[in-house]
Design a protein around this motif. Sequence first.
Motif, PDB file in Angstrom:
ATOM      1  N   LYS A   1      -8.865   3.380   8.685  1.00 33.12           N
ATOM      2  CA  LYS A   1     -10.168   3.239   9.334  1.00 33.12           C
ATOM      3  C   LYS A   1     -11.309   3.493   8.356  1.00 33.12           C
ATOM      4  CE  LYS A   1     -12.809   4.617  13.402  1.00 33.12           C
ATOM      5  NZ  LYS A   1     -12.849   5.474  14.611  1.00 33.12           N
ATOM      6  N   LYS A   2     -11.182   4.507   7.524  1.00 32.65           N
ATOM      7  CA  LYS A   2     -12.218   4.817   6.536  1.00 32.65           C
ATOM      8  C   LYS A   2     -12.386   3.656   5.551  1.00 32.65           C
ATOM      9  CE  LYS A   2     -13.557   8.232   3.027  1.00 32.65           C
ATOM     10  NZ  LYS A   2     -13.163   9.496   2.341  1.00 32.65           N
ATOM     11  N   PHE A   3     -11.276   3.130   5.064  1.00 33.75           N
ATOM     12  CA  PHE A   3     -11.307   1.996   4.149  1.00 33.75           C
ATOM     13  C   PHE A   3     -11.952   0.791   4.829  1.00 33.75           C
ATOM     14  CE2 PHE A   3      -9.207  -1.971   2.785  1.00 33.75           C
ATOM     15  CZ  PHE A   3      -9.585  -2.001   1.450  1.00 33.75           C
ATOM     16  N   PHE A   4     -11.575   0.539   6.064  1.00 32.77           N
ATOM     17  CA  PHE A   4     -12.100  -0.601   6.819  1.00 32.77           C
ATOM     18  C   PHE A   4     -13.614  -0.512   6.960  1.00 32.77           C
ATOM     19  CE2 PHE A   4     -13.464  -2.510  10.816  1.00 32.77           C
ATOM     20  CZ  PHE A   4     -12.936  -3.793  10.714  1.00 32.77           C
ATOM     21  N   GLU A   5     -14.125   0.647   7.296  1.00 34.23           N
ATOM     22  CA  GLU A   5     -15.567   0.826   7.460  1.00 34.23           C
ATOM     23  C   GLU A   5     -16.306   0.554   6.152  1.00 34.23           C
ATOM     24  OE1 GLU A   5     -15.617   4.789   8.971  1.00 34.23           O
ATOM     25  OE2 GLU A   5     -15.318   4.158  11.064  1.00 34.23           O
ATOM     26  N   GLY A   6     -15.699   0.955   5.032  1.00 36.78           N
ATOM     27  CA  GLY A   6     -16.289   0.656   3.728  1.00 36.78           C
ATOM     28  C   GLY A   6     -16.329  -0.836   3.457  1.00 36.78           C
ATOM     29  N   GLU A   7     -15.271  -1.535   3.861  1.00 31.92           N
ATOM     30  CA  GLU A   7     -15.211  -2.981   3.668  1.00 31.92           C
ATOM     31  C   GLU A   7     -16.241  -3.703   4.532  1.00 31.92           C
ATOM     32  OE1 GLU A   7     -12.415  -5.094   1.637  1.00 31.92           O
ATOM     33  OE2 GLU A   7     -13.618  -3.488   0.776  1.00 31.92           O
ATOM     34  N   VAL A   8     -16.462  -3.226   5.744  1.00 35.54           N
ATOM     35  CA  VAL A   8     -17.478  -3.817   6.618  1.00 35.54           C
ATOM     36  C   VAL A   8     -18.842  -3.759   5.933  1.00 35.54           C
ATOM     37  CG1 VAL A   8     -18.744  -3.565   8.789  1.00 35.54           C
ATOM     38  CG2 VAL A   8     -16.256  -3.362   8.779  1.00 35.54           C
ATOM     39  N   ASN A   9     -19.172  -2.612   5.377  1.00 32.44           N
ATOM     40  CA  ASN A   9     -20.462  -2.429   4.700  1.00 32.44           C
ATOM     41  C   ASN A   9     -20.549  -3.281   3.427  1.00 32.44           C
ATOM     42  OD1 ASN A   9     -21.310  -0.558   6.622  1.00 32.44           O
ATOM     43  ND2 ASN A   9     -20.440   1.162   5.495  1.00 32.44           N
ATOM     44  N   ARG A  10     -19.442  -3.310   2.672  1.00 29.27           N
ATOM     45  CA  ARG A  10     -19.431  -4.090   1.432  1.00 29.27           C
ATOM     46  C   ARG A  10     -19.695  -5.565   1.702  1.00 29.27           C
ATOM     47  NH1 ARG A  10     -13.962  -5.898  -1.774  1.00 29.27           N
ATOM     48  NH2 ARG A  10     -14.957  -7.009  -3.495  1.00 29.27           N
ATOM     49  N   TRP A  11     -18.978  -6.127   2.671  1.00 33.27           N
ATOM     50  CA  TRP A  11     -19.096  -7.555   2.934  1.00 33.27           C
ATOM     51  C   TRP A  11     -20.375  -7.917   3.661  1.00 33.27           C
ATOM     52  CZ3 TRP A  11     -16.782 -10.939   0.200  1.00 33.27           C
ATOM     53  CH2 TRP A  11     -15.581 -10.585  -0.438  1.00 33.27           C
TER      54      TRP A  11
ATOM     55  N   VAL B   1       0.842  -1.206   0.000  1.00 32.81           N
ATOM     56  CA  VAL B   1       0.000   0.000   0.000  1.00 32.81           C
ATOM     57  C   VAL B   1       0.873   1.251   0.000  1.00 32.81           C
ATOM     58  CG1 VAL B   1      -1.632   1.354   1.371  1.00 32.81           C
ATOM     59  CG2 VAL B   1      -1.969  -1.106   1.093  1.00 32.81           C
ATOM     60  N   ALA B   2       0.535   2.186  -0.887  1.00 28.41           N
ATOM     61  CA  ALA B   2       1.326   3.420  -0.998  1.00 28.41           C
ATOM     62  C   ALA B   2       0.403   4.631  -1.119  1.00 28.41           C
ATOM     63  CB  ALA B   2       2.257   3.341  -2.199  1.00 28.41           C
ATOM     64  N   ASP B   3      -0.720   4.588  -0.398  1.00 27.50           N
ATOM     65  CA  ASP B   3      -1.656   5.706  -0.451  1.00 27.50           C
ATOM     66  C   ASP B   3      -2.119   6.060   0.956  1.00 27.50           C
ATOM     67  OD1 ASP B   3      -3.671   3.796   0.215  1.00 27.50           O
ATOM     68  OD2 ASP B   3      -3.912   3.301  -1.902  1.00 27.50           O
ATOM     69  N   ALA B   4      -3.198   6.836   1.044  1.00 21.70           N
ATOM     70  CA  ALA B   4      -3.678   7.343   2.339  1.00 21.70           C
ATOM     71  C   ALA B   4      -4.087   6.238   3.301  1.00 21.70           C
ATOM     72  CB  ALA B   4      -4.855   8.294   2.106  1.00 21.70           C
ATOM     73  N   ARG B   5      -4.319   5.038   2.791  1.00 18.30           N
ATOM     74  CA  ARG B   5      -4.722   3.934   3.676  1.00 18.30           C
ATOM     75  C   ARG B   5      -3.591   3.455   4.583  1.00 18.30           C
ATOM     76  NH1 ARG B   5      -6.863  -0.214  -0.558  1.00 18.30           N
ATOM     77  NH2 ARG B   5      -4.934   0.533  -1.516  1.00 18.30           N
ATOM     78  N   ALA B   6      -2.365   3.890   4.301  1.00 21.87           N
ATOM     79  CA  ALA B   6      -1.236   3.552   5.172  1.00 21.87           C
ATOM     80  C   ALA B   6      -1.233   4.419   6.432  1.00 21.87           C
ATOM     81  CB  ALA B   6       0.082   3.725   4.426  1.00 21.87           C
ATOM     82  N   GLU B   7      -2.122   5.398   6.492  1.00 21.25           N
ATOM     83  CA  GLU B   7      -2.289   6.253   7.667  1.00 21.25           C
ATOM     84  C   GLU B   7      -3.497   5.758   8.469  1.00 21.25           C
ATOM     85  OE1 GLU B   7      -0.444   8.714   8.644  1.00 21.25           O
ATOM     86  OE2 GLU B   7       0.673   9.423   6.874  1.00 21.25           O
ATOM     87  N   PRO B   8      -3.520   5.970   9.787  1.00 28.04           N
ATOM     88  CA  PRO B   8      -4.639   5.494  10.611  1.00 28.04           C
ATOM     89  C   PRO B   8      -6.014   5.937  10.123  1.00 28.04           C
ATOM     90  CG  PRO B   8      -2.824   6.136  12.018  1.00 28.04           C
ATOM     91  CD  PRO B   8      -2.439   6.535  10.619  1.00 28.04           C
ATOM     92  N   ALA B   9      -6.173   7.205   9.785  1.00 26.53           N
ATOM     93  CA  ALA B   9      -7.483   7.708   9.349  1.00 26.53           C
ATOM     94  C   ALA B   9      -7.922   7.058   8.041  1.00 26.53           C
ATOM     95  CB  ALA B   9      -7.439   9.224   9.193  1.00 26.53           C
ATOM     96  N   GLY B  10      -6.998   6.945   7.090  1.00 23.61           N
ATOM     97  CA  GLY B  10      -7.311   6.315   5.810  1.00 23.61           C
ATOM     98  C   GLY B  10      -7.617   4.841   5.966  1.00 23.61           C
TER      99      GLY B  10
END
Length: 331
Positions: free
Chosen positions: A309-319, A298-307
């Motif tokens: 967490k935001k990505f994770f919440e999207g994955e929870v909803n997707r799955w 990973v080389a984008d904002a998801r390597a930061e805590p806020a990014g």
Amino acid sequence: MTDFARTRKISIAVMSGLIASAVSGSALAEYPEKLVTIVVPFSAGGPSDKIARDLAEALRKPLGQTVVVENTAGACGSIGTARVARAPNDGYRLLVHHIGLATAPSLYKKPGYKTEDLEFLGLINEAPSTLIGKTALPGNSLADLRKYIAENDSKINLANAGVGSASHLCGLILQNALKSNMTSVPYKGTAPAMTDLMGGQVDLMCEQVTNSSPQIESKKVKVYGVSSTKRLTTPALADVPTLEEAGLKGFDFTVWHGLYAPRGTPPAILDKINAALRTAIKDPSLVKRQEALGITVVADARAEPAGHKKFFEGEVNRWARVIKDAGIQPE
């Protein structure tokens, strides 16, 4: 309230803030004073374990301390995850977990922990999967396989490493894309599932490139496609089409891994771990090892805590939607 009492209350608040600031600064200056343990909630030798060990090696220099990996397997990752969630929030026991952490809320009524019990430190990587089959299956292309599935459907056994595993999730998307009702066969881990696939006891499996590449290269299994949107460049998979280009439009599945700490870990320590993580995932040795397996760091904002967490919440909803559509009830 008298002026004296008001002044005294303000003074106490100021002193508390100063003490908290001093403690935070002290934690940053001293951490880590001893070895750091990364818990992997799965068995040794699996994809998550391999990734965690690469990360542990790359974290040693930026943290200035030894980092070790501890495997605490069981209950599809819940036991190891709960152990970290209940650990002291001092930064010395961390967790590496994959996509399964985002599916747990939809699969288990009482997993033994809450995701709120964890601090998000950053995403590490994304790994595509491969659709592989036993060598006795007829044909070699996805078109051949789709014809075979259409003729046999529920007679076909689709193996996975257990409910909630990456192979199980990929299998759900696969069955939905194929409008199929293959028989799902859960195992207690990737190794026994792969062993039975190579032995011909089951027909198909959707497995991470980390584990499937050696079997593909040695021709112990057939490969029908990779789950990423782009072809991979690794020797074993360079000529393998994506499942999307082979006919499954919109097929996109990757297994991501993230780093976590117990809730309440001091911000100064979290910042230091995240800084070390961002340095580690840029380490040329780590990047080279990951890319050799077909994995993207990973080389984008998801390597930061806020990014993260935001990505994770999207994955929870997707799955949650995928699992509901598959008719799977939480255990």
